[in-house]
Structure formats: structure tokens, C-alpha cells
Scaffold this motif. Structure first.
Motif, PDB file in Angstrom:
ATOM      1  N   MET A  97       0.840  -1.192   0.000  1.00  0.00           N
ATOM      2  CA  MET A  97       0.000   0.000   0.000  1.00  0.00           C
ATOM      3  C   MET A  97       0.881   1.251   0.000  1.00  0.00           C
ATOM      4  O   MET A  97       1.949   1.275   0.588  1.00  0.00           O
ATOM      5  N   ASN A  98       0.400   2.267  -0.654  1.00  0.00           N
ATOM      6  CA  ASN A  98       1.099   3.551  -0.718  1.00  0.00           C
ATOM      7  C   ASN A  98       0.675   4.398   0.488  1.00  0.00           C
ATOM      8  O   ASN A  98      -0.414   4.967   0.506  1.00  0.00           O
ATOM      9  N   ILE A  99       1.545   4.427   1.482  1.00  0.00           N
ATOM     10  CA  ILE A  99       1.206   5.063   2.771  1.00  0.00           C
ATOM     11  C   ILE A  99       2.009   6.352   2.943  1.00  0.00           C
ATOM     12  O   ILE A  99       3.197   6.394   2.632  1.00  0.00           O
ATOM     13  N   VAL A 100       1.356   7.380   3.440  1.00  0.00           N
ATOM     14  CA  VAL A 100       2.048   8.641   3.695  1.00  0.00           C
ATOM     15  C   VAL A 100       1.806   9.068   5.140  1.00  0.00           C
ATOM     16  O   VAL A 100       0.687   8.959   5.650  1.00  0.00           O
ATOM     17  N   ALA A 101       2.869   9.513   5.794  1.00  0.00           N
ATOM     18  CA  ALA A 101       2.725  10.135   7.116  1.00  0.00           C
ATOM     19  C   ALA A 101       3.069  11.613   6.961  1.00  0.00           C
ATOM     20  O   ALA A 101       4.171  11.951   6.518  1.00  0.00           O
ATOM     21  N   CYS A 102       2.120  12.486   7.294  1.00  0.00           N
ATOM     22  CA  CYS A 102       2.367  13.926   7.228  1.00  0.00           C
ATOM     23  C   CYS A 102       2.822  14.410   8.590  1.00  0.00           C
ATOM     24  O   CYS A 102       2.143  14.186   9.595  1.00  0.00           O
ATOM     25  N   VAL A 103       3.989  15.016   8.623  1.00  0.00           N
ATOM     26  CA  VAL A 103       4.529  15.465   9.909  1.00  0.00           C
ATOM     27  C   VAL A 103       4.870  16.954   9.839  1.00  0.00           C
ATOM     28  O   VAL A 103       5.233  17.475   8.786  1.00  0.00           O
ATOM     29  N   LYS A 104       4.734  17.616  10.978  1.00  0.00           N
ATOM     30  CA  LYS A 104       5.037  19.041  11.035  1.00  0.00           C
ATOM     31  C   LYS A 104       6.094  19.312  12.099  1.00  0.00           C
ATOM     32  O   LYS A 104       6.040  18.749  13.187  1.00  0.00           O
ATOM     33  N   ARG A 105       7.000  20.178  11.749  1.00  0.00           N
ATOM     34  CA  ARG A 105       8.030  20.615  12.689  1.00  0.00           C
ATOM     35  C   ARG A 105       7.446  21.781  13.485  1.00  0.00           C
ATOM     36  O   ARG A 105       6.986  22.767  12.907  1.00  0.00           O
ATOM     37  N   VAL A 106       7.429  21.632  14.801  1.00  0.00           N
ATOM     38  CA  VAL A 106       6.819  22.652  15.673  1.00  0.00           C
ATOM     39  C   VAL A 106       7.785  22.989  16.812  1.00  0.00           C
ATOM     40  O   VAL A 106       8.695  22.210  17.116  1.00  0.00           O
ATOM     41  N   PRO A 107       7.587  24.122  17.493  1.00  0.00           N
ATOM     42  CA  PRO A 107       8.415  24.411  18.662  1.00  0.00           C
ATOM     43  C   PRO A 107       8.167  23.359  19.751  1.00  0.00           C
ATOM     44  O   PRO A 107       7.053  22.846  19.854  1.00  0.00           O
ATOM     45  N   THR A 108       9.179  23.049  20.534  1.00  0.00           N
ATOM     46  CA  THR A 108       9.006  22.074  21.613  1.00  0.00           C
ATOM     47  C   THR A 108       7.946  22.582  22.591  1.00  0.00           C
ATOM     48  O   THR A 108       7.686  23.784  22.681  1.00  0.00           O
ATOM     49  N   THR A 109       7.340  21.643  23.323  1.00  0.00           N
ATOM     50  CA  THR A 109       6.193  22.033  24.162  1.00  0.00           C
ATOM     51  C   THR A 109       6.600  22.894  25.356  1.00  0.00           C
ATOM     52  O   THR A 109       5.748  23.494  25.990  1.00  0.00           O
TER      53      THR A 109
END
Ligand SMILES: Cc1cc2nc3c(=O)[nH]c(=O)nc-3n(C[C@H](O)[C@H](O)[C@H](O)COP(=O)(O)OP(=O)(O)OC[C@H]3O[C@@H](n4cnc5c(N)ncnc54)[C@H](O)[C@@H]3O)c2cc1C
Ligand SMILES: Nc1ncnc2c1ncn2[C@@H]1O[C@H](COP(=O)(O)O)[C@@H](O)[C@H]1O
Lengths: 317, 250
Positions: free
Chosen positions: B1-13
């Protein structure tokens, strides 16, 4: 004149408080409100919404199972049909799931978890938290329709004496559908909805001691149990109870933090609560910096005594 | 299967929010960055899905051209390849702009199953997943805590105020992941070594102008000065009195 379409959730024959708050937000911003409802019992609820500030109500009929995508498409059609310049839903599990889809159908951006809404020019201006409430942004939009969700427990429901004209439209087919709901034990309130939240942290020492938190919540009667991430990660409490930046953001009238140190990620999730009470052994715990009232003491002694007092007060009515 | 994970770079909590001189943005010089908490769960679910049913996991992000360190980590945790749609103003994008740009790319990639986070912990939109799915005309289930795949679709569970909902969905689909769905793995030495050889492609990000116009950023309303009402059990009457007569919540 502005018109805002509001998606109204209902349960057991009554509109949900969060949805009434969204109508209240629309009315307070000077807009006429068109309510949209779906699901079994929607007709009866729609007929009562005039008294909650709705001028019109549209019932989405034709399907028993809830489909978020089909519902969103129908909501967007209602927005277009009545030429509305706003769409609102409560920032609930359902509203947060639905509103982005409605916004995309309208090719408009979405402003989630708003804590203020006001009329500005032909449209609206809102305020919403960033970084889980570490700061508040004031935002407007250049899109045709302001699409937003309203944070629970922030806006006041509207009072209105009128009656809403009810109309029915037919829902199309969806690509996702709710097939069943496993209801949680009756009476257990959700931490985001409850007017009072009693939260416990690692200071309770053992999972069994959460009984003290549950008993205090039960004494209040209208309280939900919350938790810090430390105790959720330790497996003492379910994820659904975690308050904070990577849990739920809550704004109850009263928030009681027991044995919680007040890490920045926890404060982010509860600092907009009406009144904050902290009970902690350590007088220097950061939680006391945001608390309105603090008791320095051992939770295992203070909490049962407090529960007894609250129970007495509630018994007097 | 063609799987994508979308991730975002954010400031640490643990980032503090300091308002920049323009009054409409935050100072970023003190920020450390991480992959958003829920996106780690999305990545893990993508990798587990691949491990169970085969296929390939693409890690997709709109982020700074310089920010490939975090994306490399995603490859070390099991992603097969990564695409960075370079945009130094990625954090200023509104959810519509992000969703439209991701939708275009996902279509182009021929993705069948896409995992995203429930919410990115910077702007707290919790909107990009269902918006992207709507632009694509795909199914989407949000806040998922449990899921199984079946032929051509699957079922997913999500927590609501009333309990746990079971949702049946068709493919292609976007699933937004909540805490509890899985336990994200750490990158092992082997993974880190392997990641160095995995393809990381950089491309320009489609320019979709924002509709959201930020007119100001302010610190949260100051809470009025609180006080310690006392110590131990003896303090309870003072607390009750304050809750009743001052705060009027009892
Ligand atoms: C990426 C990330 C995301 C995070 N997200 C969240 C989040 O969403 N929510 C969250 O809560 N945390 C979050 N955290 C964790 C946060 O940093 C803290 O570790 C956590 O909140 C601490 O939980 P606690 O206050 O229960 O425990 P502790 O910090 O250990 O505090 C326990 C407190 O109990 C007090 N105490 C001890 N004994 C007693 C007693 N007998 N009676 C009364 N008081 C007592 C102590 O004085 C202390 O103040 C996150 C962290 C990271 C890195
Ligand atoms: N810049 C981005 N690049 C890739 N994915 C993103 C980006 N922004 C948001 N997402 C995805 O959308 C999810 C929800 O983001 P948001 O709606 O902004 O809270 C995130 O957890 C990511 O999976």
C-alpha cells in the motif's frame, strides 16, 4: 445583516450546551442564526431552537447513521443557500471533526477553538489561543465565510423568545459512517464539557488514591475527573482525561489541581479556567502561580475532608 | 500500500511565547523544534501498517529547507523516503493553505492511506487532516485511538464526549491519530544508519496565500493575583468561604 449557520448537536432530546453557546456567540456578534441538525430526534429539537436564538432550523434527514463527510457537504450547501457569511460549530469531538470539512467545501480557512467573536466590517474578527494558550491571537479572514469552532464553556447561550421555522433537506451518501457508539458509563462527565474539573497528578502517589479525586468529583455532582500526563503515562488514568498541551484544553468554571506541580504543558491546558484551586504539599509548586486559591498540604488528608464539606453543602442545596 | 505520514516541525512544548516587535508574530530565536507529538503517533501507525500489510511509507512535510534533521529522524524510525516541501514560513500558513498544498502532493503521490496528527501543537488547528481529505474527496476519521484495515477500507475508533465511536471508512482515507493509538518507537542505531541512505527529496512548496489575517498576538489575560488560603485540613473553611463568597462557584 450577517447570517451565521450553526451546527447544533443534541443528545437525549436536548441541544448540547456547547452548541447553544455557539448560537449565543453568533447572536452576540449581531448575526441571525440558522441552525443545522441531524440524527434521530433532530425534528423535535429543531422545533425548540427558536427559544435559543435560532431564526431558522434545517434538519438533515434521510440517513440514520452519522456520516461526517455527508453532513459537512450538506452544511456547506445550507451556508451557500442562505448566503451566510459565517459557519460555527462547538469545539467538541463532533464539531472539531465537522467544521474543517465544511470550511474546505466552502474553500475557506477555519479558525478553531475561538474564545472571542465579534462583528468587524462585513465579517467577523475572532481571538484564539496559539501554543495551547501560551498566547492569544486576534485573527480575521479574507475568505467569504468565517468558519470557526467555539471553545466550550466560554460563550453564553442566547435567550430568544421566538420560534424557528423548520425545514428538511436530504443527506447524500458518505465515505465514512459511524456504525456504533460504545457509551461510557452513564453520569460520567467529559472533562471538556464539565463545569467543574477535579484533576489529580503524581502527588497522589498511587493509582488507588485517585478514588479521592473521584469522590470529590462525585460530591460536586457536576464535575469531571482530569489528570496530568505523568499519571496518564503511568497508566493510572485513561488518555481521555489528560489535561494539557498534548491532552485536552479545558475552561471549566472551577478547576481543582491536586498533587499536580503545574508544568508549562499542564498550565497550557487549564489556565483559562474560571477559578483555579491548587492543593499541593510544596508551597513553591508552580501551580500556585496560576491558582486563585491554594492549600498547602497532603492530598490524602485535605481531599477527604474537602469532599465531606462539599457533600454537606450540596446536600443543603 | 502507498502510505504517507504527514509530519510538522513545531516548537518544543516547553517553548515560551514571546511576542515579536511586529505585534503579530512570535519571536522564534529561542525555539527548539520537534516533530509534533501526535505526528510521531501518525508515523508509527504508518510504519506498523506497512509492517503488517506491506507497502511503502513516505514522510511528507511542509517545512523549512534547513529542517531536514527531524525528517531524517522519521526515516530512522521506519519511513522509507521523505519529501520536504520547502517553505520557511511554514508556521505562518493557515490550515487551508497547508491542506490545499498537501492535497495536491498526496494526489500526485497516489497515496492510498495517509496518517496525520490529531493536532499540530503550534497553532492548534486540528483541521488540516479533515480539510485535506475534503479537498481530495476522500474519507477521513479524526482523533483515532484504534483501527483495523479490511478490504478497501477499515474501521476506526474515536473518543467523544459520550464514549467511543466506531467509524467505517473507505480508501483512500486520511486518519488523524490520537494518543493511545500506539506507542511510538525510538530510533535505534540501525535505523539511524539506514536513514542516512534513504532518499530525502526537497521540492518547492506550492504557494497558496493565507486567508487568515493575524492582526495581533497578546499574552494570555493575566490571572488576578491568587493566594494560599492556609495549610492542611484547617484551611478548608477559608477555601469554602472564598469559593462561595468571592468566586461564587459554590
Ligand atoms: C512533549 C510533552 C508534552 C507534554 N504534555 C503534557 C500535557 O498535556 N499535560 C500534562 O499534564 N503534562 C504534560 N507534559 C508533562 C509535564 O512536563 C509534567 O511532567 C507533568 O505535567 C507532571 O505531572 P504531575 O504534576 O502530576 O507530576 P509532578 O511534576 O511529579 O508533580 C507532582 C506534584 O505533587 C506534589 N505532591 C507530592 N506529594 C503530594 C501529596 N502527598 N499531597 C499533595 N501534593 C503532593 C508535589 O509537590 C508535586 O508538585 C508534557 C511533557 C512533554 C515533554
Ligand atoms: N506543515 C505541515 N507539513 C506536513 N503536515 C502537516 C503540516 N501542518 C499540519 N500537518 C498535518 O496536519 C495535522 C494537523 O495539523 P493542524 O490542523 O495544523 O493542527 C498535523 O498533525 C500534521 O499531520
Amino acid at each position: 445583516m450577517s447570517t451565521i449557520v450553526v451546527f447544533v448537536e443534541h443528545t437525549e432530546g436536548s441541544p448540547r450546551r456547547g452548541s447553544l453557546e455557539a448560537i449565543g456567540a453568533a447572536r452576540a456578534a449581531g448575526a441571525d442564526c440558522v441552525a443545522v441538525l441531524s440524527g434521530p430526534g433532530a425534528d423535535a429539537v429543531a422545533a425548540t431552537l427558536g427559544t435559543n436564538g435560532a431564526a431558522r432550523a434545517v434538519v438533515l434527514a434521510g440517513r440514520d447513521a452519522y456520516s461526517p463527510d455527508a453532513t459537512a457537504a450538506a452544511c456547506a450547501d445550507v451556508v451557500k443557500e442562505c448566503g451566510a457569511n459565517g459557519f460555527l460549530a462547538a469545539s467538541s469531538a463532533c464539531g472539531r471533526d465537522l467544521a474543517p470539512r465544511v470550511a474546505a467545501h466552502l474553500d475557506c480557512t477555519l479558525l478553531t477553538d475561538c474564545i472571542e467573536l465579534s462583528a468587524e466590517g462585513d465579517g467577523f474578527a475572532i481571538k484564539r489561543p496559539w501554543l495551547a494558550g501560551k498566547c492569544i491571537a486576534a485573527v480575521t479572514t479574507s475568505g467569504d465565510v468565517l468558519c470557526a469552532t467555539t471553545r466550550l464553556n466560554v460563550f453564553q447561550p442566547a435567550e430568544g423568545g421566538g420560534s424557528a421555522e423548520v425545514q428538511t433537506v436530504t443527506l447524500g451518501e458518505g465515505k465514512a459512517e459511524v456504525v456504533s457508539v460504545d457509551a461510557k458509563s452513564s453520569g460520567a462527565l467529559d472533562v471538556k464539557e464539565a463545569p467543574v474539573v477535579i484533576s489529580g497528578g503524581r502527588g497522589l502517589k498511587e493509582p488507588e488514591h485517585f478514588k479521592l479525586i473521584e469522590e470529590l468529583a462525585a460530591a460536586f455532582g457536576n464535575a469531571a475527573v482530569g489528570a496530568s500526563r505523568a499519571v496518564v503515562d503511568a497508566g493510572w488514568r485513561p488518555h481521555s482525561e489528560q489535561v494539557g498541551q498534548t491532552g485536552k484544553t479545558v475552561s471549566p468554571q472551577l478547576y481543582v489541581a491536586i498533587g499536580i506541580s503545574g508544568a508549562i504543558q499542564h498550565l497550557a491546558g487549564m489556565r483559562t479556567s474560571g477559578t483555579i484551586v491548587a492543593i499541593n504539599k510544596d508551597a513553591d509548586a508552580p501551580i500556585f502561580k496560576v491558582a486563585d486559591y491554594g492549600i498547602v498540604g497532603d492530598a490524602s488528608e485535605v481531599v477527604p475532608a474537602l469532599t465531606e464539606e462539599i457533600a454537606k453543602i450540596k446536600a443543603q442545596g | 500500500m502507498n502510505i504517507v505520514a504527514c509530519v510538522k516541525r513545531v516548537p518544543t512544548t516547553d517553548a515560551q511565547a514571546e511576542i515579536a516587535a511586529d505585534g503579530t508574530s512570535l519571536k522564534t530565536d529561542g525555539f527548539q523544534y520537534m516533530i509534533s507529538f501526535y505526528d510521531e503517533i501518525a508515523l508509527e501507525q504508518a510504519v506498523q501498517t506497512k509492517e503488517a500489510s506491506g507497502g511503502e511509507v513516505t514522510v511528507l512535510t511542509i517545512g523549512p529547507a534547513s529542517g531536514s534533521k527531524e525528517v531524517r529522524e522519521c526515516l530512522a524510525k521506519g519511513g522509507d523516503k521523505a519529501i520536504v516541501l520547502a517553505d520557511d514560513a511554514w508556521m505562518q500558513r493557515d490550515c487551508r493553505s497547508t491542506a490545499k498544498t498537501l492535497a495536491t502532493k498526496l494526489q500526485e503521490l497516489g497515496a492510498e492511506l495517509v496518517f496525520m496528527g490529531r493536532v499540530a501543537t503550534d497553532r492548534d488547528n486540528a483541521a488540516v487532516g479533515p480539510m485535506t481529505a475534503t479537498y481530495l474527496g476522500w474519507a477521513c476519521v479524526t482523533d483515532v485511538v484504534e483501527m483495523t484495515l479490511e478490504d478497501g477500507g477499515g474501521t476506526a475508533k474515536r473518543e467523544t464526549e459520550d464514549g467511543v465511536e466506531t467509524v467505517r471508512f473507505s480508501l483512500p482515507a486520511i486518519i488523524t491519530c490520537d494518543k493511545g493509538l500506539n506507542e511510538p518507537r525510538y530510533a535505534g542505531l540501525k535505523g539511524i544508519m539506514a536513514a542516512k541512505k534513504k532518499p530525502l527529496e526537497e521540492a518547492g512548496a506550492e504557494d497558496v496565500p493565507n486567508q487568515a489575517v493575524v492582526t495581533g498576538v497578546a499574552p494570555p489575560p493575566e490571572r488576578k493575583e491568587g493566594r494560599i488560603v492556609g495549610e492542611g485540613v484547617e484551611a478548608i473553611p477559608a477555601l469554602i468561604d472564598a469559593l462561595r463568597n468571592e468566586a461564587q462557584v459554590l
